[in-house]
Design an enzyme around this catalytic site. Structure first.
Site, PDB file in Angstrom:
ATOM      1  N   CYS A   1      -3.858  -1.389  -9.439  1.00  0.00           N
ATOM      2  CA  CYS A   1      -4.866  -0.399  -9.358  1.00  0.00           C
ATOM      3  C   CYS A   1      -4.568   0.851  -8.731  1.00  0.00           C
ATOM      4  O   CYS A   1      -4.872   1.348  -7.597  1.00  0.00           O
ATOM      5  CB  CYS A   1      -6.132  -0.949  -8.266  1.00  0.00           C
ATOM      6  SG  CYS A   1      -6.621  -2.550  -8.879  1.00  0.00           S
ATOM      7  N   ALA A   2      -3.634   1.824  -9.577  1.00  0.00           N
ATOM      8  CA  ALA A   2      -2.895   2.714  -9.002  1.00  0.00           C
ATOM      9  C   ALA A   2      -3.592   4.062  -8.587  1.00  0.00           C
ATOM     10  O   ALA A   2      -3.218   4.814  -7.740  1.00  0.00           O
ATOM     11  CB  ALA A   2      -1.613   3.057  -9.678  1.00  0.00           C
TER      12      ALA A   2
ATOM     13  N   GLY B   1      -2.165   7.334  -7.250  1.00  0.00           N
ATOM     14  CA  GLY B   1      -0.920   7.156  -7.031  1.00  0.00           C
ATOM     15  C   GLY B   1      -0.447   7.144  -5.587  1.00  0.00           C
ATOM     16  O   GLY B   1       0.863   7.347  -5.511  1.00  0.00           O
ATOM     17  N   GLY B   2      -1.275   7.098  -4.808  1.00  0.00           N
ATOM     18  CA  GLY B   2      -0.696   7.233  -3.439  1.00  0.00           C
ATOM     19  C   GLY B   2       0.296   6.151  -2.995  1.00  0.00           C
ATOM     20  O   GLY B   2       1.038   6.380  -2.463  1.00  0.00           O
ATOM     21  N   LYS B   3      -0.189   4.858  -3.281  1.00  0.00           N
ATOM     22  CA  LYS B   3       0.814   3.828  -3.025  1.00  0.00           C
ATOM     23  C   LYS B   3       2.018   3.776  -3.921  1.00  0.00           C
ATOM     24  O   LYS B   3       3.025   3.440  -3.817  1.00  0.00           O
ATOM     25  CB  LYS B   3       0.055   2.629  -2.888  1.00  0.00           C
ATOM     26  CG  LYS B   3      -0.776   2.471  -1.737  1.00  0.00           C
ATOM     27  CD  LYS B   3      -1.425   1.111  -1.503  1.00  0.00           C
ATOM     28  CE  LYS B   3      -2.649   1.447  -0.319  1.00  0.00           C
ATOM     29  NZ  LYS B   3      -3.835   2.459  -0.705  1.00  0.00           N
TER      30      LYS B   3
ATOM     31  N   ASP C   1      -4.231  -3.151  -5.179  1.00  0.00           N
ATOM     32  CA  ASP C   1      -5.121  -2.330  -4.052  1.00  0.00           C
ATOM     33  C   ASP C   1      -6.439  -2.069  -4.838  1.00  0.00           C
ATOM     34  O   ASP C   1      -6.844  -1.033  -5.357  1.00  0.00           O
ATOM     35  CB  ASP C   1      -4.467  -0.855  -4.060  1.00  0.00           C
ATOM     36  CG  ASP C   1      -5.006  -0.114  -2.902  1.00  0.00           C
ATOM     37  OD1 ASP C   1      -5.647  -0.574  -1.902  1.00  0.00           O
ATOM     38  OD2 ASP C   1      -4.799   1.255  -2.791  1.00  0.00           O
TER      39      ASP C   1
ATOM     40  N   CYS D   1      -9.092  -1.154   1.464  1.00  0.00           N
ATOM     41  CA  CYS D   1      -9.425  -0.418   2.493  1.00  0.00           C
ATOM     42  C   CYS D   1     -10.899  -0.914   3.069  1.00  0.00           C
ATOM     43  O   CYS D   1     -11.721  -0.070   3.407  1.00  0.00           O
ATOM     44  CB  CYS D   1      -9.398   1.043   2.235  1.00  0.00           C
ATOM     45  SG  CYS D   1     -10.364   1.582   1.015  1.00  0.00           S
TER      46      CYS D   1
HETATM   47  C1  LIG Z   1      -8.745   1.571  -4.004  1.00  0.00           C
HETATM   48  S1  LIG Z   1      -8.601   2.453  -5.184  1.00  0.00           S
HETATM   49  C2  LIG Z   1      -6.714   2.704  -5.520  1.00  0.00           C
HETATM   50  C3  LIG Z   1      -6.323   3.545  -4.501  1.00  0.00           C
HETATM   51  C4  LIG Z   1      -4.468   3.787  -4.945  1.00  0.00           C
HETATM   52  N1  LIG Z   1      -3.989   2.565  -5.116  1.00  0.00           N
HETATM   53  C5  LIG Z   1      -4.016   4.880  -3.980  1.00  0.00           C
HETATM   54  O1  LIG Z   1      -3.230   4.327  -2.787  1.00  0.00           O
HETATM   55  O2  LIG Z   1      -4.174   5.908  -3.786  1.00  0.00           O
HETATM   56  C6  LIG Z   1      -8.855   1.403  -6.556  1.00  0.00           C
HETATM   57  C7  LIG Z   1      -8.649   1.761  -8.069  1.00  0.00           C
HETATM   58  O3  LIG Z   1      -8.922   0.660  -8.848  1.00  0.00           O
HETATM   59  C8  LIG Z   1      -9.445   1.159  -9.875  1.00  0.00           C
HETATM   60  N2  LIG Z   1     -10.014  -0.021 -10.776  1.00  0.00           N
HETATM   61  C9  LIG Z   1     -11.257  -0.391 -11.016  1.00  0.00           C
HETATM   62  N3  LIG Z   1     -11.461  -1.359 -11.933  1.00  0.00           N
HETATM   63  C10 LIG Z   1     -10.082  -1.756 -12.219  1.00  0.00           C
HETATM   64  C11 LIG Z   1      -9.739  -2.585 -13.140  1.00  0.00           C
HETATM   65  N4  LIG Z   1     -10.377  -3.519 -13.724  1.00  0.00           N
HETATM   66  N5  LIG Z   1      -8.303  -2.673 -13.323  1.00  0.00           N
HETATM   67  C12 LIG Z   1      -7.594  -1.773 -12.650  1.00  0.00           C
HETATM   68  N6  LIG Z   1      -7.943  -0.932 -11.760  1.00  0.00           N
HETATM   69  C13 LIG Z   1      -9.483  -0.749 -11.425  1.00  0.00           C
HETATM   70  C14 LIG Z   1     -10.211   2.155  -9.712  1.00  0.00           C
HETATM   71  O4  LIG Z   1     -10.263   3.240 -10.843  1.00  0.00           O
HETATM   72  C15 LIG Z   1      -9.566   2.928  -8.439  1.00  0.00           C
HETATM   73  O5  LIG Z   1      -8.656   4.146  -8.786  1.00  0.00           O
END
Ligand SMILES: C[S@@+](CC[C@H](N)C(=O)[O-])C[C@H]1O[C@@H](n2cnc3c(N)ncnc32)[C@H](O)[C@@H]1O
Length: 444
Positions: free
Chosen positions: A248-249, A252-254, A323, A376
């Protein structure tokens, strides 16, 4: 801008935030400032302070307004907040009369009803003994109930920390500079920092300052990233040469932190269902010089690429970071608009999605590889309960004691022992993050 004109801008943007319910408040505010180029940096800071103050304490502001005949909108909220906190009274000036004197800046002076209300609350603070406890805690009632069940007598302290201002942290990019060099470079441009208490790659700004124009930012020496988020990336323990998935990038923060930890050697697949977010990650990766990352848009948690990779034991990934999308309850001090937008229904949808994503992502983990689950959020339903449900279904996975992972990745003393890390703003002065590190057994 005079105080009244700043307040008028805050009012307009508070209404915009409500009108654009799907858009995060910070994006609405940035757009608002772009359209108001006349607002200087001090004006912007003061306007943002009012907006965020109202959003953080909206429970109490709305409680006060429920005792008036005024409509509940940006104007009544901002005026009520300004009087109850006296935040905009400059040099002893009276905010209400100052506001009334600003007609030439497009400010509508308070009418008799408004004036009577504002005069009536003058001298009071946000707190009132008649407020229900969830109102004083500035949480929606559903969330207060969950905090109470989870934190017991400590819950109001945990909630209060979510109504405070969040610090600004940066993560240094060790492939380009060390922490000392980044601190010196920022100090030369008048930005004071201290080393983060827990993250060995973090610096905390003494006060909020724009960073985009600094040399360290332009040269890719740093990224703005909360200390809690930095720690999740470190706990993933992605090492040079590994094959890693950031499931769940987002923007791209992580991913950036993982690439830095791998010294840009190996392979990272950054996935997300949002193409827009993944595109934003592209620009950041370029600036940081992270060339080992390929981006992949997923159709859903059950995407075909994931399905094709599953079961390929020898082709599995060493690390899969999930994430997960969540309520963001651990970041409500940073994104206070979010807490007023969510309800129990959203939580139920999110927990179902979290479990679905976790099971799907688990298929990518190689034997002896690790699955790292993070949110988070402070809510057990999104954290411990998801991990317990997953482990009950997947006996081929086990938990690593978090203190052992901490010792090998972060170093120093882990703030807790057991099956997972739960950071909270009240206890650690980071965003609230949960992180569990699971291992896949060598044989099923
Ligand atoms: C908490 S945010 C991720 C923040 C990111 N890792 C960072 O560090 O900036 C969760 C992410 O999960 C994505 N997401 C939602 N449903 C998903 C799925 N089924 N598979 C993968 N990613 C998904 C969202 O679009 C969102 O960008």
């Amino acid at each position: 801008m005079k105080a009244g004109a700043r307040l008028q801008t805050a009012i307009e943007l508070l209404d915009e935030i409500v009108a654009q319910a799907g858009k995060p408040a910070d994006a609405v505010i940035s757009d608002g400032f772009r359209q108001r180029r006349f607002a200087g940096s001090k004006d912007r800071a003061a306007i943002s302070e009012t907006i965020y103050g109202v959003l953080r304490c909206r429970g109490q502001v709305d409680w006060w307004l429920s005792r008036s005949a005024l409509p509940v909108d940006g104007r009544s909220r901002a005026l009520t907040y300004a009087v109850l906190t006296s935040t905009l009274a400059e040099d002893g000036a009276d905010i209400v009369s100052d506001f009334a004197d600003q007609a030439e800046y497009g400010v509508t002076p308070p009418g008799p009803e408004e004036l009577a209300w504002l005069e009536g609350i003058r001298g009071h603070g946000l707190n009132h003994p008649d407020q229900p406890v969830w109102v004083s805690a500035n949480l929606p009632e559903w969330a207060a109930t969950r905090f109470n069940e989870q934190f017991g007598t400590d819950w109001t302290r945990q909630a209060a920390a979510l109504a405070a201002e969040a610090p600004v942290d940066v993560r240094i990019n060790p492939t380009k500079a060390d922490r000392e060099a980044v601190a010196v470079s920022l100090a030369q441009e008048g930005i004071e920092t201290t080393a983060c208490a827990l993250s060995p790659v973090g610096l905390r700004l003494a006060r909020r300052r724009p960073l985009r124009g600094t040399r360290a930012f332009k040269d890719g020496w740093l990224e703005v990233q909360d200390e809690g988020s930095q720690l999740v990336a470190l706990l993933t323990h992605a090492q040079p040469g590994m094959k890693v998935v950031d499931f769940c990038a987002g923007a791209g923060g992580k991913t950036l932190a993982l690439a830095a930890g791998m010294d840009n050697k190996g392979r990272i697949v950054a996935c997300d269902t949002s193409e827009t977010r993944l595109n934003r990650a592209g620009e950041r990766l370029k600036r940081a010089g992270s060339f080992i990352v390929e981006r992949r848009v997923l159709s859903s948690a059950r995407d075909k690429w994931v399905k094709r990779r599953s079961g390929r034991f020898d082709g599995g990934f060493d690390r899969v970071l999930v994430d997960a999308p969540c309520t963001g309850s651990g970041t409500w001090r940073r994104n206070p608009d979010q807490k007023w937008r969510l309800g129990e229904d959203d939580l139920a949808e999110l927990t179902a999605l979290q479990s679905e994503i976790l099971s799907s992502a688990a298929r990518l983990v190689a034997p002896d590889g690790r699955l790292i689950y993070a949110t988070c959020s402070l809510l057990k339903a999104e954290n411990e309960e998801r991990i317990e449900a997953f482990l009950a279904e997947r006996p081929d996975f086990f938990r690593y004691p978090i203190e052992d992972v901490w010792a090998e990745t972060v170093g120093g003393t882990c703030p807790m022992t057991g099956g997972a890390l739960q950071l909270t703003p009240a206890d650690h002065d980071t965003d609230g993050f949960y992180c569990a590190v699971l291992g896949r057994k060598l044989t099923a």
